[in-house]
Design an enzyme around this catalytic site. Structure first.
Site, mmCIF file in Angstrom:
data_model
loop_
_atom_site.group_PDB
_atom_site.id
_atom_site.type_symbol
_atom_site.label_atom_id
_atom_site.label_comp_id
_atom_site.label_asym_id
_atom_site.label_seq_id
_atom_site.Cartn_x
_atom_site.Cartn_y
_atom_site.Cartn_z
ATOM 1 N N TYR A 1 -4.394 0.392 3.483
ATOM 2 C CA TYR A 1 -5.303 -0.712 3.179
ATOM 3 C C TYR A 1 -5.970 -1.274 4.448
ATOM 4 C CZ TYR A 1 -3.136 -1.577 -1.500
ATOM 5 O OH TYR A 1 -2.686 -1.509 -2.786
ATOM 6 N N GLY A 2 -5.262 -1.175 5.557
ATOM 7 C CA GLY A 2 -5.572 -1.983 6.739
ATOM 8 C C GLY A 2 -6.938 -1.763 7.343
ATOM 9 N N SER B 1 0.826 -1.206 0.000
ATOM 10 C CA SER B 1 0.000 0.000 0.000
ATOM 11 C C SER B 1 0.866 1.263 0.000
ATOM 12 C CB SER B 1 -0.888 0.015 1.250
ATOM 13 O OG SER B 1 -0.078 0.062 2.407
ATOM 14 N N CYS C 1 2.820 -7.124 1.455
ATOM 15 C CA CYS C 1 1.780 -6.516 2.287
ATOM 16 C C CYS C 1 0.950 -7.647 2.892
ATOM 17 C CB CYS C 1 0.896 -5.636 1.400
ATOM 18 S SG CYS C 1 -0.541 -4.956 2.248
ATOM 19 N N ASN C 2 0.896 -7.682 4.212
ATOM 20 C CA ASN C 2 0.112 -8.730 4.890
ATOM 21 C C ASN C 2 -1.375 -8.590 4.588
ATOM 22 O OD1 ASN C 2 2.047 -10.074 7.167
ATOM 23 N ND2 ASN C 2 2.630 -7.973 6.769
ATOM 24 N N CYS D 1 2.739 -6.404 9.947
ATOM 25 C CA CYS D 1 2.477 -5.439 8.873
ATOM 26 C C CYS D 1 3.841 -4.970 8.415
ATOM 27 C CB CYS D 1 1.650 -4.266 9.412
ATOM 28 S SG CYS D 1 1.600 -2.822 8.309
HETATM 29 N N1 DGL Z 1 1.999 -2.734 4.881
HETATM 30 C C1 DGL Z 1 0.738 -3.350 4.820
HETATM 31 C C2 DGL Z 1 0.627 -4.655 5.555
HETATM 32 O O1 DGL Z 1 1.612 -5.365 5.663
HETATM 33 C C3 DGL Z 1 -0.514 -2.497 4.838
HETATM 34 C C4 DGL Z 1 -0.579 -1.334 5.743
HETATM 35 C C5 DGL Z 1 -1.812 -0.501 5.436
HETATM 36 O O2 DGL Z 1 -1.884 0.007 4.323
HETATM 37 O O3 DGL Z 1 -2.688 -0.398 6.311
HETATM 38 O O4 DGL Z 1 -0.426 -5.033 5.998
#
Ligand code: DGL
Length: 281
Positions: A54-55, A23, A88-89, A202
Site C-alpha cells: 500500500y505504502g 496489506s 496498518c499505518n 509500519c
Molecule cells: N504494513 C503497512 C503499514 O503499516 C503497509 C505496508 C505496505 O503495504 O506498504 O503501513
C-alpha cells in the site's frame, strides 16, 4: 465510535470475531499483541497481499481497498466482525476517518507511528521514524508530527520497498534496505545530538527488528505499537469482551496464502490454523 451502542444489542455479538487487516503479513505483529491482551477473543485476519504494498500507492487506492475489506469482513463471513483493527499505518492514515463515517456503530481501532512512546523513551530527544511514503505524506501523520513540535527532533525516512521485501521474505533485500535507510536517517548513538530511538512506523518493520538491532547495536530503542494498540482495543471493547471464547484465528488472503500461513506459523507460533481463502474486491 461508541461501544455502548453495541452493549444494548443482543449478547450474541460478543462471540463474533474481531477483524484485523493489513496489506499483507505486517499486521501479524499487531495480531500477536492482540492475542496476548485478549486471549479469549476470536480473530479473523485478512492480508490484502493481492493488492500489496500500500505504502507507495495513492490514497484513493488505499481507501478503496480499506472499504472493500471492511465490507467483506462485515458481510462476507459466517459471522460479521464485532470490531475492526486496522493493523496498518498506511491504511489508518488514509481511511480510518472514512471507515468510521461509513460504519458509525462499528468500533474501529487504528495504528499510527508511535511518536509519543518514542519521546518518552528517548534521552537525547533525537528520534528516527521509518514508515511508508503514504504514511509520512498523509495529513494525519503531519498533524501528529505538528502536535509533537518542540518535544523532540524527528528525522522521518520513507522506506520504499522495505515492506515489500519483508512481505516476500527476501532477507538480502531487507538487510540492504535497512542499512541504506539507517544511513540516510543519520548518526545513531546515546550521546547528545545522536538518535537514540527509532520508530517502526509500519507494521511490517518489527519483523526486521533483528536486522535493525544488528545494524544499530543494543542501545538504540526500537519503538513499535502492537502493545498500545492491543490495550486500546481492550478498552474500546469493554462491553463487547468475550470472556469465554476459544482464541481461534482465521486467516484470509487476497494473494499468496502459503506466504501468510508460513508467516503466521513463524511469527505467531501457530501450528493449527483455520484457513479460508476469499478474493475480496
Ligand atoms: N504494513 C503497512 C503499514 O503499516 C503497509 C505496508 C505496505 O503495504 O506498504 O503501513
Amino acid at each position: 465510535m461508541n461501544p455502548n451502542a453495541y452493549a444494548c444489542q443482543t449478547p450474541a455479538i460478543i462471540r463474533h470475531p474481531i477483524g484485523v487487516f493489513d496489506s499483507g503479513v505486517g499486521g501479524l505483529s499487531i495480531l500477536k499483541a492482540l492475542r496476548a491482551e485478549l486471549p479469549f477473543e476470536d480473530f479473523v485476519y485478512l492480508a490484502d497481499s493481492g493488492f500489496a504494498p500500500y505504502g507507495e500507492r495513492n490514497e484513493d487506492f488505499v481507501v478503496a481497498r480499506a472499504r472493500a475489506i471492511t465490507h467483506h469482513l462485515l458481510h462476507g463471513l459466517p459471522q460479521p466482525i464485532k470490531a475492526l483493527v486496522i493493523a496498518c499505518n498506511t491504511a489508518t492514515a488514509a481511511a480510518i476517518h472514512l471507515l468510521r463515517q461509513d460504519h458509525p456503530h462499528l468500533p474501529i481501532i487504528g495504528v499510527e507511528p508511535a511518536l509519543k512512546p518514542a519521546v518518552a523513551a528517548s534521552q537525547t530527544h533525537f528520534i528516527g521514524v521509518m514508515a511508508t511514503r503514504g504514511t509520512l505524506n498523509s495529513r494525519k501523520f503531519q498533524a501528529l508530527l505538528e502536535s509533537m513540535a518542540g518535544q523532540a527532533h524527528f528525522v522521518c525516512q520513507p522506506c520504499d520497498g522495505l515492506a515489500d521485501a519483508i512481505e516476500r521474505d527476501d532477507t538480502t533485500t531487507t538487510i540492504a534496505l535497512c542499512a541504506d535507510y539507517i544511513r540516510a536517517i543519520g548518526q545513531f548513538g546515546i550521546n547528545s545530538g545522536q538518535i537514540d530511538s527509532l520508530v517502526l512506523g509500519c507494521t511490517h518493520y518489527p519483523f526486521a527488528s533483528d536486522c535493525l538491532t544488528q545494524l544499530l547495536g543494543p542501545d538504540i530503542h526500537l519503538i513499535s505499537n502492537g502493545e498500545p494498540v492491543a490495550r486500546q482495543t481492550r478498552r474500546v471493547l469493554k462491553h463487547l469482551a468475550n470472556k469465554a471464547g476459544t482464541g481461534s484465528i482465521t486467516l484470509l488472503s487476497t494473494g499468496n496464502s502459503s506466504a501468510l500461513t508460513q508467516a503466521a506459523q513463524r511469527w505467531l507460533g501457530l501450528d493449527q490454523l483455520a484457513m479460508r481463502l476469499r478474493a475480496c474486491y
